[in-house]
Design a protein around this motif. Structure first.
Motif, PDB file in Angstrom:
ATOM      1  N   ARG A  55       1.790  22.840  16.509  1.00  0.00           N
ATOM      2  CA  ARG A  55       1.689  23.624  17.719  1.00  0.00           C
ATOM      3  C   ARG A  55       0.270  24.080  17.953  1.00  0.00           C
ATOM      4  NH1 ARG A  55       1.823  29.903  16.641  1.00  0.00           N
ATOM      5  NH2 ARG A  55       1.901  30.860  18.702  1.00  0.00           N
ATOM      6  N   HIS A  87      -1.052  21.928  20.975  1.00  0.00           N
ATOM      7  CA  HIS A  87      -0.289  22.295  22.299  1.00  0.00           C
ATOM      8  C   HIS A  87      -1.186  23.743  22.714  1.00  0.00           C
ATOM      9  CE1 HIS A  87       2.387  22.923  25.274  1.00  0.00           C
ATOM     10  NE2 HIS A  87       2.516  24.074  24.901  1.00  0.00           N
ATOM     11  N   GLU A  88      -1.417  24.609  21.642  1.00  0.00           N
ATOM     12  CA  GLU A  88      -1.916  25.764  22.258  1.00  0.00           C
ATOM     13  C   GLU A  88      -3.406  25.476  22.883  1.00  0.00           C
ATOM     14  OE1 GLU A  88      -0.434  29.366  21.874  1.00  0.00           O
ATOM     15  OE2 GLU A  88       0.938  27.775  22.128  1.00  0.00           O
ATOM     16  N   THR A  98      -3.248  24.158  26.093  1.00  0.00           N
ATOM     17  CA  THR A  98      -2.862  25.246  27.205  1.00  0.00           C
ATOM     18  C   THR A  98      -4.180  25.922  27.558  1.00  0.00           C
ATOM     19  OG1 THR A  98      -0.693  25.458  26.113  1.00  0.00           O
ATOM     20  CG2 THR A  98      -1.411  27.377  27.494  1.00  0.00           C
ATOM     21  N   ALA A 110      -1.391  32.465  31.280  1.00  0.00           N
ATOM     22  CA  ALA A 110      -0.387  31.711  30.490  1.00  0.00           C
ATOM     23  C   ALA A 110       0.510  32.434  29.552  1.00  0.00           C
ATOM     24  CB  ALA A 110      -1.566  30.559  29.576  1.00  0.00           C
ATOM     25  N   SER A 117       3.107  30.869  26.432  1.00  0.00           N
ATOM     26  CA  SER A 117       3.040  29.662  25.669  1.00  0.00           C
ATOM     27  C   SER A 117       4.079  29.633  24.608  1.00  0.00           C
ATOM     28  CB  SER A 117       1.827  29.375  24.773  1.00  0.00           C
ATOM     29  OG  SER A 117       1.683  28.066  24.551  1.00  0.00           O
ATOM     30  N   THR A 118       3.916  29.220  23.379  1.00  0.00           N
ATOM     31  CA  THR A 118       4.822  28.720  22.652  1.00  0.00           C
ATOM     32  C   THR A 118       5.038  30.091  21.181  1.00  0.00           C
ATOM     33  OG1 THR A 118       3.438  27.883  21.082  1.00  0.00           O
ATOM     34  CG2 THR A 118       4.417  26.382  22.666  1.00  0.00           C
ATOM     35  N   PHE A 135      -1.572  33.965  24.103  1.00  0.00           N
ATOM     36  CA  PHE A 135      -0.666  33.869  24.858  1.00  0.00           C
ATOM     37  C   PHE A 135       0.439  34.477  24.756  1.00  0.00           C
ATOM     38  CE2 PHE A 135      -3.082  29.739  25.430  1.00  0.00           C
ATOM     39  CZ  PHE A 135      -3.976  29.757  26.298  1.00  0.00           C
ATOM     40  N   CYS A 165       4.549  34.854  24.519  1.00  0.00           N
ATOM     41  CA  CYS A 165       5.492  33.652  24.276  1.00  0.00           C
ATOM     42  C   CYS A 165       6.261  33.457  25.738  1.00  0.00           C
ATOM     43  CB  CYS A 165       6.554  33.912  23.148  1.00  0.00           C
ATOM     44  SG  CYS A 165       7.854  32.808  22.915  1.00  0.00           S
ATOM     45  N   VAL A 166       6.650  32.195  26.124  1.00  0.00           N
ATOM     46  CA  VAL A 166       7.596  32.122  27.411  1.00  0.00           C
ATOM     47  C   VAL A 166       8.775  32.917  27.202  1.00  0.00           C
ATOM     48  CG1 VAL A 166       8.679  30.377  28.700  1.00  0.00           C
ATOM     49  CG2 VAL A 166       6.262  29.959  27.795  1.00  0.00           C
ATOM     50  N   TRP A 180       6.998  21.236  22.766  1.00  0.00           N
ATOM     51  CA  TRP A 180       6.507  22.454  23.225  1.00  0.00           C
ATOM     52  C   TRP A 180       6.157  22.463  24.518  1.00  0.00           C
ATOM     53  CZ3 TRP A 180       6.226  25.331  18.967  1.00  0.00           C
ATOM     54  CH2 TRP A 180       5.953  24.742  17.675  1.00  0.00           C
ATOM     55  N   SER A 193       4.662  25.282  27.655  1.00  0.00           N
ATOM     56  CA  SER A 193       3.823  26.462  28.478  1.00  0.00           C
ATOM     57  C   SER A 193       3.768  26.431  29.671  1.00  0.00           C
ATOM     58  CB  SER A 193       2.430  26.293  27.855  1.00  0.00           C
ATOM     59  OG  SER A 193       1.957  26.309  26.669  1.00  0.00           O
TER      60      SER A 193
END
Length: 177
Positions: A91, A94-95, A98, A114, A116-117, A140, A142-143, A170, A172
């Protein structure tokens, strides 16, 4: 924002997919929030998650105040995607990506936020609910915390949400105006 320049930068990053689209096509659902409440151990423990992010309708209004969205997708290969000890370490890259893309979008003064996860993992223990977020510039939400159906986004852009038993996907969103 110079989209042509940004796309050139995005093509150099290890993204599996990026897509630009209008935020008014995002699908919000209270059902996503119910899943958070009933199944996620992070519910009510973080500024990145419900109820700290606000009701779904407030999240929807916040997201729609940005007319444009950029979906970012990365994938990581692991032995078993169901094994959280393998999944969670994938993860952070990916962060970081982002954050990098958010900085690129903001480069010319474009306003952006943003999502994100998962829940935020910056602090060993979140300040919620006793104090303000210690890192609002790095955290961030979470979506899914905003009630956004990530599965719908994946389907719309031709992605399998669960690509394979040994692949972690993942997602974002960078929202901007």
């Amino acid at each position: 924002m110079d989209r042509q320049w940004l796309e050139g930068e995005l093509r150099q990053l290890p993204l599996v997919l990026y897509e630009f689209f209008p935020t008014d096509t995002l699908v919000f659902s209270d059902k996503v929030r119910q899943i958070c409440r009933q199944e996620c151990p992070m519910y009510n423990t973080s500024w990145a998650c419900p109820p700290a992010v606000g009701e779904v309708e407030a999240c929807r209004r916040r997201c729609l105040s940005y007319p444009n969205a950029l979906l970012l997708v990365t994938m990581a290969q692991v032995d078993d995607a169901a094994d959280m000890s393998q999944t969670l370490p994938t993860r952070m890259p990916h962060e970081e990506l982002t954050h990098q893309v958010l900085d690129l979008v903001r480069r010319d003064g474009t306003q952006a936020m943003a999502l994100s996860t998962e829940s935020c993992a910056i602090c060993p223990r979140c300040a919620w609910p006793d104090g303000p977020c210690r890192h609002p510039d790095r955290m961030f939400p979470c979506v899914e915390s905003h009630g956004i159906l990530v599965t719908e986004l994946a389907e719309r852009f031709g992605m399998d949400f669960l690509a394979a038993p040994n692949v972690v996907t993942w997602f974002s969103l960078v929202l901007y105006r």
